[in-house]
Design a protein around this motif. Structure first.
Motif, PDB file in Angstrom:
ATOM      1  N   PRO A   1      32.987  33.282  40.974  1.00  0.00           N
ATOM      2  CA  PRO A   1      31.939  34.198  40.514  1.00  0.00           C
ATOM      3  C   PRO A   1      32.480  35.192  39.488  1.00  0.00           C
ATOM      4  O   PRO A   1      33.667  35.524  39.468  1.00  0.00           O
ATOM      5  N   SER A   2      31.592  35.678  38.653  1.00  0.00           N
ATOM      6  CA  SER A   2      31.997  36.595  37.585  1.00  0.00           C
ATOM      7  C   SER A   2      32.586  37.884  38.133  1.00  0.00           C
ATOM      8  O   SER A   2      33.362  38.554  37.439  1.00  0.00           O
ATOM      9  N   TRP A   3      32.247  38.219  39.376  1.00  0.00           N
ATOM     10  CA  TRP A   3      32.767  39.470  39.930  1.00  0.00           C
ATOM     11  C   TRP A   3      34.234  39.410  40.364  1.00  0.00           C
ATOM     12  O   TRP A   3      34.771  40.415  40.851  1.00  0.00           O
ATOM     13  N   VAL A   4      34.887  38.262  40.126  1.00  0.00           N
ATOM     14  CA  VAL A   4      36.344  38.220  40.279  1.00  0.00           C
ATOM     15  C   VAL A   4      37.013  37.833  38.965  1.00  0.00           C
ATOM     16  O   VAL A   4      38.221  37.584  38.924  1.00  0.00           O
ATOM     17  N   LEU A   5      36.222  37.798  37.866  1.00  0.00           N
ATOM     18  CA  LEU A   5      36.740  37.348  36.573  1.00  0.00           C
ATOM     19  C   LEU A   5      36.574  38.451  35.519  1.00  0.00           C
ATOM     20  O   LEU A   5      36.201  39.582  35.828  1.00  0.00           O
ATOM     21  N   THR A   6      36.832  38.113  34.266  1.00  0.00           N
ATOM     22  CA  THR A   6      36.786  39.007  33.113  1.00  0.00           C
ATOM     23  C   THR A   6      37.490  40.327  33.447  1.00  0.00           C
ATOM     24  O   THR A   6      38.572  40.328  34.018  1.00  0.00           O
ATOM     25  N   TRP A   7      36.897  41.461  33.097  1.00  0.00           N
ATOM     26  CA  TRP A   7      37.598  42.725  33.366  1.00  0.00           C
ATOM     27  C   TRP A   7      37.593  43.091  34.849  1.00  0.00           C
ATOM     28  O   TRP A   7      38.291  44.019  35.267  1.00  0.00           O
ATOM     29  N   HIS A   8      36.837  42.321  35.634  1.00  0.00           N
ATOM     30  CA  HIS A   8      36.864  42.526  37.082  1.00  0.00           C
ATOM     31  C   HIS A   8      38.012  41.766  37.740  1.00  0.00           C
ATOM     32  O   HIS A   8      38.106  41.758  38.967  1.00  0.00           O
TER      33      HIS A   8
END
Length: 419
Positions: free
Chosen positions: A105-112
Protein backbone atom coordinates in the motif's frame (compact mmCIF):
# COMPACT_ATOMS: atom_id res chain seq x y z
CA UNK A 1 -6.55 -25.06 17.45
CA UNK A 2 -3.48 -27.22 17.30
CA UNK A 3 -3.75 -29.57 14.33
CA UNK A 4 -3.19 -33.26 14.72
CA UNK A 5 -0.60 -34.88 12.48
CA UNK A 6 -2.07 -36.85 9.61
CA UNK A 7 -2.42 -40.47 10.63
CA UNK A 8 -0.56 -42.77 8.31
CA UNK A 9 -3.82 -43.96 6.80
CA UNK A 10 -5.44 -40.49 6.72
CA UNK A 11 -5.90 -39.11 3.19
CA UNK A 12 -3.54 -36.31 2.30
CA UNK A 13 -4.93 -32.95 1.28
CA UNK A 14 -4.41 -32.06 -2.37
CA UNK A 15 -5.15 -28.62 -3.74
CA UNK A 16 -4.04 -25.75 -5.92
CA UNK A 17 -2.86 -22.22 -5.40
CA UNK A 18 -5.59 -20.30 -7.19
CA UNK A 19 -4.44 -18.08 -10.05
CA UNK A 20 -7.50 -16.83 -11.98
CA UNK A 21 -7.47 -17.88 -15.63
CA UNK A 22 -8.70 -14.48 -16.77
CA UNK A 23 -6.78 -11.39 -15.72
CA UNK A 24 -4.46 -13.00 -13.15
CA UNK A 25 -4.87 -11.33 -9.73
CA UNK A 26 -5.81 -8.07 -11.43
CA UNK A 27 -9.21 -9.75 -11.72
CA UNK A 28 -9.87 -8.69 -8.12
CA UNK A 29 -10.38 -5.18 -9.50
CA UNK A 30 -13.56 -6.36 -11.26
CA UNK A 31 -14.34 -9.65 -9.55
CA UNK A 32 -16.52 -12.14 -11.44
CA UNK A 33 -18.09 -15.04 -9.57
CA UNK A 34 -18.93 -16.73 -12.87
CA UNK A 35 -15.27 -16.68 -13.96
CA UNK A 36 -14.30 -18.23 -10.64
CA UNK A 37 -16.94 -20.94 -11.10
CA UNK A 38 -15.38 -21.97 -14.38
CA UNK A 39 -11.94 -22.13 -12.79
CA UNK A 40 -13.09 -24.08 -9.74
CA UNK A 41 -14.95 -26.56 -11.93
CA UNK A 42 -11.57 -27.39 -13.49
CA UNK A 43 -10.00 -28.04 -10.10
CA UNK A 44 -12.87 -30.03 -8.64
CA UNK A 45 -12.90 -32.12 -11.80
CA UNK A 46 -9.43 -33.52 -11.08
CA UNK A 47 -10.24 -34.43 -7.49
CA UNK A 48 -8.67 -31.56 -5.56
CA UNK A 49 -10.13 -30.72 -2.16
CA UNK A 50 -8.92 -27.17 -1.52
CA UNK A 51 -7.64 -23.91 -2.94
CA UNK A 52 -5.28 -21.33 -1.48
CA UNK A 53 -6.48 -17.83 -2.39
CA UNK A 54 -4.76 -14.45 -2.44
CA UNK A 55 -6.60 -11.18 -1.83
CA UNK A 56 -4.44 -8.17 -2.72
CA UNK A 57 -3.62 -6.25 0.44
CA UNK A 58 -3.40 -2.63 -0.86
CA UNK A 59 -6.70 -2.98 -2.70
CA UNK A 60 -8.45 -3.86 0.56
CA UNK A 61 -6.49 -1.54 2.88
CA UNK A 62 -5.49 1.43 0.71
CA UNK A 63 -5.03 3.63 3.78
CA UNK A 64 -3.77 2.56 7.18
CA UNK A 65 -7.15 3.39 8.75
CA UNK A 66 -9.37 2.34 5.81
CA UNK A 67 -10.31 -1.30 5.21
CA UNK A 68 -12.70 -1.62 2.27
CA UNK A 69 -15.76 -3.78 2.94
CA UNK A 70 -16.28 -4.23 -0.82
CA UNK A 71 -12.90 -5.96 -1.04
CA UNK A 72 -13.82 -8.25 1.84
CA UNK A 73 -17.20 -9.00 0.25
CA UNK A 74 -15.51 -10.06 -3.00
CA UNK A 75 -13.23 -12.40 -1.05
CA UNK A 76 -16.22 -13.91 0.74
CA UNK A 77 -18.01 -14.34 -2.57
CA UNK A 78 -15.02 -16.25 -3.94
CA UNK A 79 -15.01 -18.50 -0.88
CA UNK A 80 -18.72 -19.16 -1.37
CA UNK A 81 -18.11 -20.14 -4.99
CA UNK A 82 -15.46 -22.59 -3.83
CA UNK A 83 -18.02 -24.14 -1.49
CA UNK A 84 -20.30 -24.81 -4.47
CA UNK A 85 -17.62 -27.24 -5.69
CA UNK A 86 -16.89 -28.75 -2.26
CA UNK A 87 -13.53 -26.98 -2.17
CA UNK A 88 -12.12 -25.88 1.16
CA UNK A 89 -10.20 -22.62 1.27
CA UNK A 90 -6.99 -21.34 2.81
CA UNK A 91 -6.67 -17.55 2.73
CA UNK A 92 -3.35 -15.73 2.50
CA UNK A 93 -3.74 -12.32 4.07
CA UNK A 94 -0.87 -10.01 3.06
CA UNK A 95 -0.14 -9.87 -0.66
CA UNK A 96 2.52 -8.85 -0.45
CA UNK A 97 4.55 -10.75 -3.02
CA UNK A 98 3.12 -12.70 -5.97
CA UNK A 99 4.87 -14.06 -9.08
CA UNK A 100 7.82 -11.64 -8.80
CA UNK A 101 5.70 -8.54 -8.12
CA UNK A 102 5.31 -6.79 -4.77
CA UNK A 103 1.93 -5.31 -3.84
CA UNK A 104 2.33 -2.81 -1.03
CA UNK A 105 0.00 0.00 0.00
CA UNK A 106 1.04 3.59 -0.62
CA UNK A 107 1.09 4.24 3.11
CA UNK A 108 4.34 2.29 3.40
CA UNK A 109 5.87 3.74 0.20
CA UNK A 110 7.05 7.07 -1.28
CA UNK A 111 7.83 9.61 1.45
CA UNK A 112 5.95 7.40 3.90
CA UNK A 113 8.54 4.64 3.36
CA UNK A 114 8.79 2.52 6.47
CA UNK A 115 9.34 -1.13 7.12
CA UNK A 116 6.45 -3.56 7.44
CA UNK A 117 8.46 -5.49 9.98
CA UNK A 118 9.78 -2.77 12.31
CA UNK A 119 7.58 0.33 12.11
CA UNK A 120 5.09 0.49 14.97
CA UNK A 121 2.41 2.41 13.07
CA UNK A 122 2.59 -0.01 10.13
CA UNK A 123 2.34 -2.95 12.53
CA UNK A 124 -0.80 -1.39 14.05
CA UNK A 125 -2.35 -1.11 10.58
CA UNK A 126 -1.47 -4.71 9.72
CA UNK A 127 -2.87 -5.96 13.03
CA UNK A 128 -6.20 -4.30 12.24
CA UNK A 129 -6.18 -5.81 8.74
CA UNK A 130 -5.32 -9.34 9.91
CA UNK A 131 -7.97 -9.21 12.62
CA UNK A 132 -10.70 -7.89 10.31
CA UNK A 133 -10.03 -10.29 7.42
CA UNK A 134 -9.60 -13.31 9.63
CA UNK A 135 -12.87 -12.66 11.45
CA UNK A 136 -14.63 -12.22 8.11
CA UNK A 137 -13.38 -15.40 6.43
CA UNK A 138 -13.97 -17.39 9.62
CA UNK A 139 -17.70 -16.96 9.04
CA UNK A 140 -17.44 -19.42 6.13
CA UNK A 141 -17.50 -23.09 7.00
CA UNK A 142 -15.23 -24.17 4.13
CA UNK A 143 -12.30 -21.99 5.28
CA UNK A 144 -9.75 -24.06 7.16
CA UNK A 145 -6.64 -21.85 7.38
CA UNK A 146 -5.21 -18.38 7.13
CA UNK A 147 -1.58 -17.65 6.29
CA UNK A 148 -0.02 -14.29 7.14
CA UNK A 149 1.03 -13.80 3.53
CA UNK A 150 2.71 -15.40 0.56
CA UNK A 151 6.46 -15.74 1.17
CA UNK A 152 6.62 -12.57 3.22
CA UNK A 153 10.41 -12.86 3.37
CA UNK A 154 10.42 -11.80 -0.30
CA UNK A 155 9.54 -8.34 1.03
CA UNK A 156 13.04 -8.07 2.49
CA UNK A 157 15.36 -6.22 1.84
CA UNK A 158 12.97 -3.53 0.55
CA UNK A 159 11.56 -3.60 4.08
CA UNK A 160 14.47 -3.58 6.51
CA UNK A 161 14.37 -6.13 9.28
CA UNK A 162 16.42 -8.22 11.66
CA UNK A 163 15.96 -11.84 12.72
CA UNK A 164 14.51 -10.68 16.03
CA UNK A 165 12.10 -8.25 14.36
CA UNK A 166 11.04 -10.80 11.75
CA UNK A 167 10.23 -13.35 14.41
CA UNK A 168 8.38 -10.90 16.66
CA UNK A 169 6.35 -9.63 13.67
CA UNK A 170 5.19 -13.10 12.66
CA UNK A 171 4.52 -14.30 16.22
CA UNK A 172 2.37 -11.25 16.96
CA UNK A 173 0.29 -11.54 13.81
CA UNK A 174 -0.24 -15.30 14.12
CA UNK A 175 -1.56 -14.68 17.61
CA UNK A 176 -3.90 -11.97 16.26
CA UNK A 177 -5.27 -14.47 13.75
CA UNK A 178 -5.64 -17.18 16.38
CA UNK A 179 -7.64 -14.90 18.65
CA UNK A 180 -9.81 -13.80 15.76
CA UNK A 181 -10.57 -17.39 14.67
CA UNK A 182 -9.40 -20.06 17.13
CA UNK A 183 -10.88 -22.86 15.00
CA UNK A 184 -8.72 -22.08 11.95
CA UNK A 185 -5.13 -23.01 11.31
CA UNK A 186 -2.96 -19.88 11.58
CA UNK A 187 0.21 -20.15 9.53
CA UNK A 188 3.46 -18.45 8.47
CA UNK A 189 4.81 -18.71 4.90
CA UNK A 190 8.44 -18.27 3.83
CA UNK A 191 10.35 -19.13 0.67
CA UNK A 192 13.36 -21.42 1.04
CA UNK A 193 15.95 -18.70 1.64
CA UNK A 194 15.00 -19.13 5.28
CA UNK A 195 16.22 -22.75 5.04
CA UNK A 196 19.32 -22.40 2.89
CA UNK A 197 20.85 -18.88 3.05
CA UNK A 198 23.19 -18.36 6.03
CA UNK A 199 22.57 -14.61 6.36
CA UNK A 200 18.84 -14.56 5.67
CA UNK A 201 16.99 -12.55 8.37
CA UNK A 202 14.11 -15.04 8.56
CA UNK A 203 15.21 -18.18 10.38
CA UNK A 204 14.23 -21.87 10.30
CA UNK A 205 13.13 -21.55 13.92
CA UNK A 206 10.31 -19.32 12.68
CA UNK A 207 9.26 -21.90 10.09
CA UNK A 208 8.86 -24.62 12.69
CA UNK A 209 7.93 -22.59 15.76
CA UNK A 210 5.40 -20.02 14.56
CA UNK A 211 2.00 -21.13 13.35
CA UNK A 212 0.04 -24.33 13.80
CA UNK A 213 2.04 -26.36 11.29
CA UNK A 214 5.09 -25.86 9.10
CA UNK A 215 4.73 -24.73 5.50
CA UNK A 216 7.43 -25.28 2.87
CA UNK A 217 7.70 -24.12 -0.75
CA UNK A 218 9.74 -26.36 -3.04
CA UNK A 219 11.09 -24.81 -6.24
CA UNK A 220 13.80 -26.56 -8.21
CA UNK A 221 14.94 -23.35 -9.92
CA UNK A 222 16.81 -22.62 -6.66
CA UNK A 223 19.78 -24.53 -8.10
CA UNK A 224 18.57 -28.07 -7.54
CA UNK A 225 17.78 -28.74 -11.18
CA UNK A 226 21.34 -27.76 -12.08
CA UNK A 227 22.68 -30.70 -10.07
CA UNK A 228 21.25 -33.52 -12.15
CA UNK A 229 18.66 -32.22 -14.61
CA UNK A 230 14.85 -32.28 -14.73
CA UNK A 231 14.39 -35.93 -13.77
CA UNK A 232 17.53 -36.51 -11.70
CA UNK A 233 17.16 -37.75 -8.13
CA UNK A 234 18.13 -34.42 -6.53
CA UNK A 235 15.46 -32.60 -8.55
CA UNK A 236 12.71 -35.17 -8.10
CA UNK A 237 13.28 -35.55 -4.35
CA UNK A 238 13.78 -31.90 -3.44
CA UNK A 239 10.25 -31.53 -2.07
CA UNK A 240 10.76 -34.59 0.14
CA UNK A 241 14.15 -33.23 1.27
CA UNK A 242 12.59 -29.93 2.32
CA UNK A 243 9.76 -31.67 4.17
CA UNK A 244 12.40 -33.77 5.96
CA UNK A 245 14.48 -30.73 6.92
CA UNK A 246 11.34 -29.18 8.37
CA UNK A 247 10.39 -32.32 10.29
CA UNK A 248 13.92 -32.71 11.66
CA UNK A 249 14.14 -29.06 12.71
CA UNK A 250 10.90 -28.96 14.67
CA UNK A 251 11.07 -29.48 18.42
CA UNK A 252 7.80 -31.40 18.09
CA UNK A 253 8.33 -34.72 16.27
CA UNK A 254 4.61 -34.84 15.41
CA UNK A 255 4.40 -31.36 13.83
CA UNK A 256 2.90 -31.70 10.33
CA UNK A 257 4.50 -30.14 7.25
CA UNK A 258 2.38 -28.68 4.45
CA UNK A 259 3.98 -28.61 1.01
CA UNK A 260 2.15 -25.39 0.34
CA UNK A 261 3.78 -24.68 -3.01
CA UNK A 262 5.37 -26.98 -5.55
CA UNK A 263 5.38 -26.77 -9.32
CA UNK A 264 7.09 -27.80 -12.55
CA UNK A 265 8.79 -24.59 -13.70
CA UNK A 266 10.23 -24.16 -17.17
CA UNK A 267 12.91 -24.35 -18.42
CA UNK A 268 14.10 -26.40 -15.43
CA UNK A 269 11.34 -28.95 -16.10
CA UNK A 270 10.59 -29.14 -19.80
CA UNK A 271 7.05 -29.71 -20.99
CA UNK A 272 7.90 -33.25 -22.12
CA UNK A 273 9.42 -34.09 -18.72
CA UNK A 274 6.67 -32.57 -16.59
CA UNK A 275 4.44 -35.68 -16.24
CA UNK A 276 7.39 -37.85 -15.15
CA UNK A 277 8.54 -35.13 -12.74
CA UNK A 278 5.07 -34.88 -11.21
CA UNK A 279 4.86 -38.64 -10.75
CA UNK A 280 8.37 -39.00 -9.33
CA UNK A 281 8.14 -36.00 -7.03
CA UNK A 282 4.73 -37.00 -5.64
CA UNK A 283 5.66 -40.66 -5.22
CA UNK A 284 8.63 -39.54 -3.14
CA UNK A 285 7.02 -36.88 -0.97
CA UNK A 286 3.68 -38.63 -0.32
CA UNK A 287 5.59 -41.45 1.40
CA UNK A 288 6.69 -38.96 4.07
CA UNK A 289 4.70 -39.46 7.30
CA UNK A 290 5.12 -35.79 8.24
CA UNK A 291 3.29 -34.59 5.14
CA UNK A 292 -0.02 -32.79 5.72
CA UNK A 293 -0.85 -32.03 2.12
CA UNK A 294 0.29 -30.82 -1.30
CA UNK A 295 -0.90 -27.60 -2.94
CA UNK A 296 0.21 -27.16 -6.56
CA UNK A 297 1.42 -23.87 -7.97
CA UNK A 298 -0.73 -23.04 -9.70
CA UNK A 299 -4.26 -23.59 -10.93
CA UNK A 300 -4.14 -21.80 -14.31
CA UNK A 301 -1.57 -20.42 -16.68
CA UNK A 302 -0.91 -16.72 -17.00
CA UNK A 303 -2.12 -15.03 -20.18
CA UNK A 304 0.92 -14.07 -22.26
CA UNK A 305 -0.90 -10.89 -23.14
CA UNK A 306 0.13 -9.64 -19.69
CA UNK A 307 3.61 -8.13 -19.76
CA UNK A 308 6.76 -8.13 -17.67
CA UNK A 309 6.49 -11.41 -15.76
CA UNK A 310 9.46 -13.79 -15.63
CA UNK A 311 8.96 -16.24 -18.48
CA UNK A 312 8.53 -19.27 -16.19
CA UNK A 313 5.46 -17.68 -14.56
CA UNK A 314 3.33 -18.03 -17.71
CA UNK A 315 3.14 -21.84 -17.92
CA UNK A 316 2.89 -23.06 -14.33
CA UNK A 317 -0.83 -23.83 -14.38
CA UNK A 318 -2.57 -27.16 -14.16
CA UNK A 319 -4.85 -25.75 -16.87
CA UNK A 320 -4.32 -23.29 -19.70
CA UNK A 321 -6.12 -19.96 -19.76
CA UNK A 322 -8.61 -21.69 -22.09
CA UNK A 323 -9.22 -24.42 -19.47
CA UNK A 324 -7.40 -27.17 -21.36
CA UNK A 325 -5.97 -29.85 -19.10
CA UNK A 326 -2.25 -30.65 -19.37
CA UNK A 327 -0.55 -34.08 -19.40
CA UNK A 328 1.19 -33.28 -16.11
CA UNK A 329 -2.20 -32.45 -14.60
CA UNK A 330 -3.53 -35.86 -15.55
CA UNK A 331 -0.58 -37.39 -13.71
CA UNK A 332 -1.35 -35.31 -10.63
CA UNK A 333 -5.01 -36.37 -10.79
CA UNK A 334 -3.95 -40.03 -10.99
CA UNK A 335 -1.79 -39.67 -7.87
CA UNK A 336 -4.63 -37.93 -6.02
CA UNK A 337 -6.99 -40.80 -6.85
CA UNK A 338 -4.42 -43.40 -5.80
CA UNK A 339 -3.72 -41.68 -2.49
CA UNK A 340 -7.41 -41.27 -1.70
CA UNK A 341 -8.06 -44.93 -2.46
CA UNK A 342 -5.14 -46.41 -0.56
CA UNK A 343 -2.77 -44.39 1.57
CA UNK A 344 -0.97 -47.16 3.41
CA UNK A 345 1.33 -46.82 6.37
CA UNK A 346 4.93 -46.29 5.26
CA UNK A 347 7.41 -48.82 6.52
CA UNK A 348 9.85 -47.70 9.18
CA UNK A 349 12.61 -45.70 7.51
CA UNK A 350 16.27 -45.09 8.18
CA UNK A 351 17.47 -41.55 8.90
CA UNK A 352 20.65 -39.73 7.98
CA UNK A 353 22.18 -37.91 10.94
CA UNK A 354 23.01 -34.23 10.52
CA UNK A 355 24.98 -32.24 13.08
CA UNK A 356 23.50 -28.91 11.98
CA UNK A 357 20.71 -27.73 14.29
CA UNK A 358 18.90 -25.24 12.07
CA UNK A 359 16.86 -23.90 14.98
CA UNK A 360 19.93 -22.80 16.93
CA UNK A 361 22.58 -22.56 14.19
CA UNK A 362 21.01 -20.65 11.31
CA UNK A 363 24.44 -19.44 10.24
CA UNK A 364 25.17 -23.04 9.15
CA UNK A 365 22.28 -23.24 6.69
CA UNK A 366 24.62 -23.44 3.74
CA UNK A 367 25.78 -26.85 4.98
CA UNK A 368 22.41 -28.39 4.15
CA UNK A 369 21.61 -26.31 1.05
CA UNK A 370 21.13 -28.02 -2.33
CA UNK A 371 24.46 -29.23 -3.65
CA UNK A 372 26.11 -29.35 -0.22
CA UNK A 373 27.91 -32.58 0.72
CA UNK A 374 25.14 -33.46 3.16
CA UNK A 375 22.41 -32.91 0.61
CA UNK A 376 24.24 -34.97 -2.00
CA UNK A 377 24.68 -37.86 0.44
CA UNK A 378 20.99 -37.75 1.37
CA UNK A 379 20.04 -37.81 -2.32
CA UNK A 380 22.37 -40.77 -2.94
CA UNK A 381 20.89 -42.78 -0.09
CA UNK A 382 17.31 -41.67 -0.85
CA UNK A 383 17.42 -43.57 -4.13
CA UNK A 384 17.12 -46.81 -2.16
CA UNK A 385 13.82 -45.72 -0.58
CA UNK A 386 12.33 -43.25 1.95
CA UNK A 387 15.01 -41.60 4.09
CA UNK A 388 14.52 -39.32 7.06
CA UNK A 389 16.84 -36.66 8.45
CA UNK A 390 17.52 -36.60 12.17
CA UNK A 391 19.50 -34.10 14.20
CA UNK A 392 22.42 -35.43 16.18
CA UNK A 393 20.73 -34.46 19.46
CA UNK A 394 17.86 -36.91 18.77
CA UNK A 395 19.73 -39.69 17.01
CA UNK A 396 19.85 -41.88 20.13
CA UNK A 397 16.40 -41.00 21.50
CA UNK A 398 14.13 -44.03 20.90
CA UNK A 399 10.93 -42.16 21.80
CA UNK A 400 11.69 -39.41 19.32
CA UNK A 401 12.72 -41.85 16.60
CA UNK A 402 9.53 -43.86 17.05
CA UNK A 403 7.43 -40.69 16.80
CA UNK A 404 9.11 -39.87 13.49
CA UNK A 405 8.80 -43.40 12.09
CA UNK A 406 12.57 -43.89 12.10
CA UNK A 407 13.89 -47.43 12.54
CA UNK A 408 17.65 -46.91 12.23
CA UNK A 409 20.17 -44.12 11.91
CA UNK A 410 22.99 -43.68 9.43
CA UNK A 411 26.02 -41.52 10.10
CA UNK A 412 27.50 -39.78 7.07
CA UNK A 413 31.12 -40.59 6.16
CA UNK A 414 33.59 -38.40 8.01
CA UNK A 415 34.17 -36.05 5.12
CA UNK A 416 30.43 -35.49 4.70
CA UNK A 417 29.43 -34.79 8.29
CA UNK A 418 27.81 -31.37 8.74
CA UNK A 419 30.47 -29.56 10.74
Amino acid sequence: MTPQPPGLTTPLRFGANYVPSSGWFYSWLDFSADAARRDFADLAGIGLDHVRVFPIWPWIQPNRTLIRQRGIDDLLALIDVAAEFDLDVSVDLLQGHLSSFDFLPSWVLTWHRRSLFTDAAVRDGIVAYVDRLTRAVATRGNVFAVTLGNEVNNLWPSNATTPEASSAWAAELVEVARKAAPHLLSLHSLYDGSWYEPDHPFHPADNVGIGDLTTVHSWVFNGVSGIDGPLGPATVTHADYLVELAAATSADPARPVWLQEVGAPRPDIGEQDAPAFVRGMLDAVTANPALYGVTWWCSHDLDRGLADFPDREYDLGLFTVDHAIKPATRELAAVVAEQRANRTAPASRPALVCDVDLRTQPERRGEVAPGSPFHREWVRLRQAGPLAIVGAAHAADPTYLLARGIGSVLTPPGDLVCD
